[in-house]
Motif scaffolding. Structure first.
Motif, PDB file in Angstrom:
ATOM      1  N   HIS A 249      -0.951   3.219   7.384  1.00 23.49           N
ATOM      2  CA  HIS A 249      -1.169   4.427   6.587  1.00 23.49           C
ATOM      3  C   HIS A 249      -1.486   5.626   7.471  1.00 23.49           C
ATOM      4  O   HIS A 249      -0.824   6.642   7.346  1.00 23.49           O
ATOM      5  N   HIS A 298      -3.916   1.044  -0.674  1.00 23.72           N
ATOM      6  CA  HIS A 298      -2.993   1.416  -1.747  1.00 23.72           C
ATOM      7  C   HIS A 298      -1.602   0.842  -1.528  1.00 23.72           C
ATOM      8  O   HIS A 298      -0.760   0.948  -2.400  1.00 23.72           O
ATOM      9  N   HIS A 299      -1.379   0.242  -0.375  1.00 24.14           N
ATOM     10  CA  HIS A 299      -0.103  -0.449  -0.163  1.00 24.14           C
ATOM     11  C   HIS A 299      -0.173  -1.885  -0.661  1.00 24.14           C
ATOM     12  O   HIS A 299       0.807  -2.620  -0.579  1.00 24.14           O
TER      13      HIS A 299
HETATM   14 CU   LIG Z   1      -0.440   4.769   2.661  1.00 20.00          CU
END
Ligand SMILES: [Cu+2]
Ligand SMILES: [Cu+2]
Lengths: 526, 252
Positions: A249, A298-299
């Motif tokens: 990220h 969030h992945h």
């Molecule tokens: Cu991300």
């Protein structure tokens, strides 16, 4: 000595042994350009394969290799090195230094990328081919049992090498920016490109070792009999995802922040106005960099991670929209009331804002966990990430290319050709990636080599081919433009865009191209 | 001229794509058109709420940008403005988006709770991912099969316990609003309550190897009576105790 003539060989030797930050920067850019041609061709294979639901061009195994390598190349071998190229060239000049703090280390950092790229390319040729697990390389798909090919090991070693480059480069940037600023160049006088590079270097330094650790554990699972990610031996495949996204990220910001820096140089120059809200932009950059470390989960919303953790990650992801919004509005305020000159660089810069807004907004919808779960691993995510990485990073890189080309080569790129290529890329980009949102909502999962049971996806996939062809045309025009311009005499002045007075950054006070040492006497900044 | 073509082209794509979503012949796979579970309905509401919440910001930023591009084109003798700071404005565009986030956050977390806290289960199914097919187990009825459609009764809460025997797969049926990774060595949970009978399609959503694209999911939602007959037909053949406990004689 006097009758010694500089031959072509000396020229090559000069490039091979150089420790000059400008030459290294240019080599980074050539390297990224070459890989972009390869990565772009792979994208063409992907689009051709998906033109028909049956997808008969490549076997599923071949398709997975192509798709994995497209992602790996574009991220690690195109966008990141291109950003580093501009940073390497411009940052030392902007802060009033003669070179990077460690010139030899700088050369090593670049040359490490070459064997890495060779490993990636040649991994196609080994029996079994290269990795088929996507650029994410999730365990246990990448374990020995499911990916026996040595191509995966080559992929891992390639990533190790670029990762090493990232870490060394980050140290070099940090030391340079902290210690080598010209007298009077306080931190809050630093141009935004240098600021984004400062934050970016911190991100690279903190995040990259974690990726290196994750793929090392993968390698050790494959060959040394450990089971970090093997459930049979008490390991956990979810651990790999945590480690991988802890790097990947922030990697999104590693790819976008320096681009935001480039755009923050381009917009004021062609709006004839100072950048709006300099301090706000600096703080937003730091904010994005910091919060960027708190959102990796969030992945993994569909992985089955802890519910509380899931909510926290969703909340932090929403929070990151705030500093991003500050940036967008500050850029718009920068051009507000200015006198705009629509050069190619400016066009790419403005296109970046409009496309990045779309990418950012779709990213925000992905923080809505129930919706995210619905479109996770579908083309909606593919659309989102291309709006961020193509509409974001690529557009800023092209803006930077047209803006800084005269400084680097002494020649101004052909503006007419540049504008044609801009429209090709801008329209083609939208035709390719906008329909992907709809495909994802319809339920087309990503990384599929065919979709025989869902022929209703065919229409939009065919439509995207049109966009790809337009982008291809634009890309070829840019290549032609570069090679054509390089044959012309060096006529560019020190300030070819006429920006002095608006944007008093040091790179426009020295000749184009700059002398090897940049400054005869180190400038004093008021 | 150029602009007109551009606008028309964009409109054309937008309309055609919209047509594709709304009217394509796939009523049972399309969750936006026909969400088949209460959860999928909530997901759809979530989707529209977040779209509505971001739309003003999307229009505002793109609109301002477009306006500035048209309005502030350099003209001879025009002097650029010189402002480059406005603290109030900056505070405003820090706080306003934060407010919009609250609008998005509320329904997110309420639906999330529904996703995570399933109602009392009527039927438990174990979902086991294999390269490249799905195996289903109905522990209560001792039914176990693979590579065939999952059969469930309508209007009943079905709980899924997902796992995998090899790599990570993901059980994804768009119309149900369900996507759950099936990880080896772990059991993850999902649930759905189908409101209508019919055949629903989905597929594995996590890259799991060469034939990932062909790892389809079919769910047949049937009435209670049909489900009973199906159970009857698929009942495990009773094994007589003598046969079951007798040691297997291996031929040498
Ligand atoms: Cu991300
Ligand atoms: Cu699968």
């Amino acid at each position: 000595m006097s009758d010694y003539k500089k031959s072509k060989l000396d020229g090559i030797k000069d490039w091979l042994t150089t420790t000059n930050h400008k030459k290294i920067g240019i080599m980074y850019l050539w390297f990224a350009l070459f890989n972009a041609v390869v990565g772009g061709s792979l994208a063409g294979l992907i689009r051709t394969q998906l033109f028909n639901p049956e997808g008969k061009l490549l076997t599923p195994e071949m398709y997975n290799q192509v798709m994995s390598m497209h992602g790996t190349l574009m991220i690690f071998f195109v966008i990141i090195p291109a950003m580093v190229g501009f940073g390497n060239y411009i940052v030392p000049i902007q802060i009033g230094a003669r070179d990077m703090a460690f010139p030899k280390l700088n050369a090593l950092t670049f040359w490490i990328q070459i064997p890495a790229a060779l490993l990636m390319f040649s991994s196609f040729l080994v029996p079994g081919g290269t990795t088929q697990a996507g650029w994410t390389g999730y365990a246990p798909l990448t374990s020995k049992a499911f990916s026996g090919t040595p191509g995966v090991d080559m992929w891992i070693f390639g990533l190790h090498l670029v990762g090493m480059g990232s870490i060394l480069g980050a140290i070099n940037f940090l030391v340079t920016i902290i210690n080598m600023r010209a007298p009077g160049m306080k931190f809050f006088k630093m141009p935004l490109l240098s600021w984004t590079w400062f934050v970016n270097a911190v991100l690279m330094l903190v995040a990259t070792p974690v990726l290196a650790g994750a793929i090392t554990m993968l390698l050790s699972d494959r060959h040394l009999g450990t089971s970090f990610f093997q459930p049979a031996g008490g390991g956990d495949p979810i651990l790999y995802q945590h480690l991988f996204w802890f790097y990947s990220h922030p990697a999104v910001y590693i790819m976008v922040l320096p681009g935001m820096g480039l755009v923050s140089m381009v917009l004021p120059a062609f709006a004839h106005k100072k950048i709006f809200g300099y301090k706000g932009l600096v703080l937003a950059t730091c904010g994005i960099g910091f919060i960027g470390f708190l959102v990796w989960g969030h992945h993994m919303f569909a992985s089955g991670i802890d519910p509380v953790l899931r909510s926290i990650f969703a909340f932090m992801t929403m929070v990151i929209a705030v500093p991003t919004g500050i940036k967008i509005f500050s850029w718009i305020a920068t051009i507000w009331g200015g006198t705009l000159r629509f050069t190619t660089a400016m066009k790419f810069g403005l296109a970046f804002i409009s496309l990045f807004v779309i990418g950012g907004m779709s990213g925000l919808t992905l923080a809505v966990i129930p919706f995210d779960v619905q479109v996770h691993d579908t083309y909606y995510v593919v659309a989102h990430l291309h709006y961020v990485l193509f509409g974001g990073s690529m557009m800023t890189l092209l803006a930077g290319l047209f803006f800084y080309f005269p400084k680097m080569s002494g020649r101004v790129l052909d503006e007419k050709l540049g504008k044609i290529s801009f429209w090709h890329i801008f329209i083609g980009m939208n035709l390719t990636f906008l329909p992907m949102h709809w495909l994802g909502i319809m339920g087309m999962t990503r990384r599929v080599s065919s979709y025989p049971q869902r022929p209703e996806f065919a229409f939009l996939n065919r439509f995207e081919m049109l966009g790809y062809l337009l982008m291809l045309g634009g890309g070829i025009l840019i290549l032609y433009n570069i090679f054509k311009t390089l044959r012309k005499p060096k006529t560019a002045t020190a300030d070819p865009w006429d920006v002095n007075g608006i944007q008093n950054t040091l790179e426009w006070t020295i000749s184009s191209p700059p002398p090897p040492e940049n400054f005869e006497t180190i400038p004093v900044v008021r | 001229m150029k602009k007109k073509i551009l606008i028309f082209a964009t409109l054309f794509i937008a309309l055609f794509s919209l047509y594709q979503i709304l009217y394509a012949e796939q009523p049972l796979t399309n969750w936006l058109q026909n969400p088949a579970t209460p959860l999928a309905k909530d997901v759809r509401t979530n989707f529209w709420i977040s779209m509505l919440a971001i739309l003003p910001f999307l229009l505002l930023s793109e609109g301002l940008l477009f306006y500035a591009i048209v309005k502030f084109k350099a003209k001879p003798n025009a002097k650029p403005a010189t402002f480059h700071e406005n603290v109030r404005l900056e505070i405003a565009w820090t706080i306003l988006p934060a407010l919009a986030l609250i609008i998005i956050a509320f329904p997110t977390f309420t639906t999330l709770k529904k996703m995570e806290v399933p109602p009392k289960s009527d039927l438990v199914v174990e979902v086991i991912g294999h390269q490249f097919f799905w195996e289903y187990k109905y522990p209560k009825y001792e039914i176990n099969f693979a590579e065939k459609p999952l059969v469930v009764p309508v209007n009943k809460v079905v709980t899924l316990n997902c796992t995998s025997v090899d790599v990570i797969h993901s059980w994804f049926v768009p119309a149900f609003g369900v996507k759950q990774d099936a990880n080896p060595g772990r059991i993850t949970h999902a649930w759905f309550k189908a409101l209508q009978t019919g055949t629903y399609k989905g597929q594995c959503a996590e890259l799991c190897g060469a034939l990932h694209a062909l790892m389809y999911i079919t769910v047949k939602v049937v009435t209670d009576e049909e489900f009973e007959t199906w159970l009857e037909k698929n009942k495990p053949v009773p094994v007589t105790p003598t046969e079951a406990t007798a040691p297997v004689k291996s031929k040498t």
